[in-house]
Design a protein around this motif. Structure first.
Motif, mmCIF file in Angstrom:
data_model
loop_
_atom_site.group_PDB
_atom_site.id
_atom_site.type_symbol
_atom_site.label_atom_id
_atom_site.label_comp_id
_atom_site.label_asym_id
_atom_site.label_seq_id
_atom_site.Cartn_x
_atom_site.Cartn_y
_atom_site.Cartn_z
ATOM 1 N N GLY A 258 0.756 -1.242 0.000
ATOM 2 C CA GLY A 258 0.000 0.000 0.000
ATOM 3 C C GLY A 258 0.786 1.291 0.000
ATOM 4 N N ALA A 259 2.131 1.217 -0.046
ATOM 5 C CA ALA A 259 2.913 2.459 -0.091
ATOM 6 C C ALA A 259 2.672 3.173 -1.415
ATOM 7 C CB ALA A 259 4.405 2.155 0.081
ATOM 8 N N ASP A 260 2.717 4.513 -1.414
ATOM 9 C CA ASP A 260 2.509 5.232 -2.666
ATOM 10 C C ASP A 260 3.828 5.333 -3.425
ATOM 11 O OD1 ASP A 260 3.645 8.246 -2.325
ATOM 12 O OD2 ASP A 260 2.855 7.518 -0.424
ATOM 13 N N ILE A 261 3.714 5.432 -4.731
ATOM 14 C CA ILE A 261 4.885 5.368 -5.611
ATOM 15 C C ILE A 261 5.888 6.475 -5.309
ATOM 16 C CG2 ILE A 261 5.638 5.662 -8.005
ATOM 17 C CD1 ILE A 261 3.192 4.139 -8.891
ATOM 18 N N ARG A 262 5.401 7.695 -5.067
ATOM 19 C CA ARG A 262 6.329 8.806 -4.854
ATOM 20 C C ARG A 262 7.189 8.610 -3.606
ATOM 21 N NH1 ARG A 262 3.094 14.356 -6.064
ATOM 22 N NH2 ARG A 262 1.289 13.141 -6.676
ATOM 23 N N SER A 263 6.580 8.076 -2.560
ATOM 24 C CA SER A 263 7.338 7.822 -1.327
ATOM 25 C C SER A 263 8.422 6.772 -1.566
ATOM 26 C CB SER A 263 6.400 7.356 -0.217
ATOM 27 O OG SER A 263 5.483 8.368 0.122
ATOM 28 N N VAL A 264 8.071 5.731 -2.310
ATOM 29 C CA VAL A 264 9.044 4.670 -2.602
ATOM 30 C C VAL A 264 10.174 5.216 -3.469
ATOM 31 C CG1 VAL A 264 9.394 2.418 -3.694
ATOM 32 C CG2 VAL A 264 7.328 2.840 -2.351
ATOM 33 N N GLN A 265 9.841 6.048 -4.443
ATOM 34 C CA GLN A 265 10.860 6.671 -5.287
ATOM 35 C C GLN A 265 11.850 7.470 -4.450
ATOM 36 O OE1 GLN A 265 8.470 8.927 -7.967
ATOM 37 N NE2 GLN A 265 8.181 7.241 -9.417
ATOM 38 N N GLU A 266 11.326 8.225 -3.492
ATOM 39 C CA GLU A 266 12.203 9.041 -2.632
ATOM 40 C C GLU A 266 13.107 8.154 -1.785
ATOM 41 O OE1 GLU A 266 9.775 11.663 -0.376
ATOM 42 O OE2 GLU A 266 9.049 12.781 -2.127
ATOM 43 N N LEU A 267 12.556 7.051 -1.246
ATOM 44 C CA LEU A 267 13.362 6.135 -0.439
ATOM 45 C C LEU A 267 14.466 5.489 -1.262
ATOM 46 C CD1 LEU A 267 10.555 4.392 1.648
ATOM 47 C CD2 LEU A 267 12.256 6.004 2.500
ATOM 48 N N LEU A 268 14.174 5.231 -2.544
ATOM 49 C CA LEU A 268 15.168 4.607 -3.419
ATOM 50 C C LEU A 268 16.184 5.610 -3.958
ATOM 51 C CD1 LEU A 268 12.850 2.241 -5.496
ATOM 52 C CD2 LEU A 268 14.520 1.542 -3.781
ATOM 53 N N GLY A 269 15.897 6.886 -3.791
ATOM 54 C CA GLY A 269 16.818 7.897 -4.315
ATOM 55 C C GLY A 269 16.616 8.175 -5.781
ATOM 56 N N HIS A 270 15.388 7.903 -6.303
ATOM 57 C CA HIS A 270 15.079 8.228 -7.686
ATOM 58 C C HIS A 270 14.706 9.692 -7.778
ATOM 59 C CE1 HIS A 270 13.949 3.846 -8.977
ATOM 60 N NE2 HIS A 270 15.213 3.989 -8.668
ATOM 61 N N SER A 271 15.221 10.343 -8.803
ATOM 62 C CA SER A 271 14.902 11.766 -8.974
ATOM 63 C C SER A 271 13.529 11.920 -9.595
ATOM 64 C CB SER A 271 15.953 12.441 -9.850
ATOM 65 O OG SER A 271 16.063 11.798 -11.092
#
Length: 271
Positions: A258-271
């Motif tokens: 259920g995590a949202d995509i933007r939060s996961v992107q930030e955790l992964l360090g994706h710009s």
């Protein structure tokens, strides 16, 4: 509704990006294929398309035995399409952004199911003093989604156990804050207070590097891969592993829960 968005995107490619008619046609073919899939899935509005739908579409394409080049192109087309829609605020997220595209002569990158992760943890020999280090490595690669390069560059000053965070220097020397799970904190504390001290004594060193090899020197990216390979040698359920697979598993499990995509992107360090 999808038809309206396709026409808008085609006009954007033709008149704003000045793409050739042939290129625009290829984009349209890819979008029509996706439109057919959405109809089969009973999805009527573009806002219903999320990461799980994107993954199902990738599986749907894979069953068609497309070449890796064709598969990658179709997903790339949809990334561009959703980026266009996101920029015009028709959708809030780009669900195709976190899909890993297959590379030449490689299988589609996989992730581990929870039972496989449990098996991996069980392969760590905690009777060996390096077991504490190996557990901490797994906890950070899987529990925090670090790149192996980020893991190997960590120093003690990057660890803030009291605040339950890591300060990670990623690609382009960009820093980001990554939360630590309770199990990662426990693993790190045990490693730092016990086996890491033994490794430093071997090297007669006072290094600030977090992860050390058996000689007490900085652990290399190759060294991390060797550790993972040795771990699965003791497993009958896991046939292959890489640091990136653990990072991919981190993202997949978060999104599936259920995590949202933007939060996961930030955790992964994706710009």
């Amino acid at each position: 509704m999808m038809e309206h968005y396709i026409i808008m995107f085609k006009n954007y490619l033709s008149f704003e990006r000045n793409f050739s008619p042939h290129t625009v046609l290829n984009y349209e073919i890819d979008l029509r294929d996706f439109q057919t899939f959405l109809t089969l899935e009973g999805i009527e509005h573009i806002t219903e398309v999320n990461y799980k739908v994107a993954r199902r579409y990738l599986a749907y394409l894979h069953k068609k035995n497309l070449s890796k080049t064709s598969l990658a192109r179709k997903i790339s087309s949809l990334r561009s399409f959703f980026k266009f829609l996101q920029g015009r605020e028709y959708v809030t997220d780009n669900p195709f952004l976190l899909l890993t595209l297959p590379k030449k002569d490689k299988k589609i990158p996989k992730f581990f199911y929870p039972q496989e992760m449990e098996e991996l943890y069980n392969c760590i020999d905690m009777n060996d003093f390096l077991g504490e280090r190996n557990l901490a490595i797994i906890e950070l690669l899987y529990g925090s989604g670090l790149r192996v390069s980020e893991l190997c560059s960590l120093e003690l000053s990057n660890i803030h156990l009291a605040r339950k965070i890591l300060v990670v220097k990623g690609k382009g020397s960009k820093e980001r804050i990554v939360p630590l799970t309770d199990s990662a904190m426990e693993a790190l504390a045990n490693y730092i207070n016990n086996s890491r001290k033994e490794l430093l004594m071997k090297a007669h060193s006072n290094s600030h590097v977090l992860f050390l090899n058996h000689r007490g020197k900085r652990l290399s990216q190759r060294g991390v891969r060797d550790i993972l390979t040795r771990l699965i040698d003791h497993s009958s359920k896991i046939s292959g592993i890489s640091p990136h697979m653990l990072r991919h598993t981190f993202a997949t499990h978060l999104l599936d829960n259920g995590a949202d995509i933007r939060s996961v992107q930030e955790l992964l360090g994706h710009s």
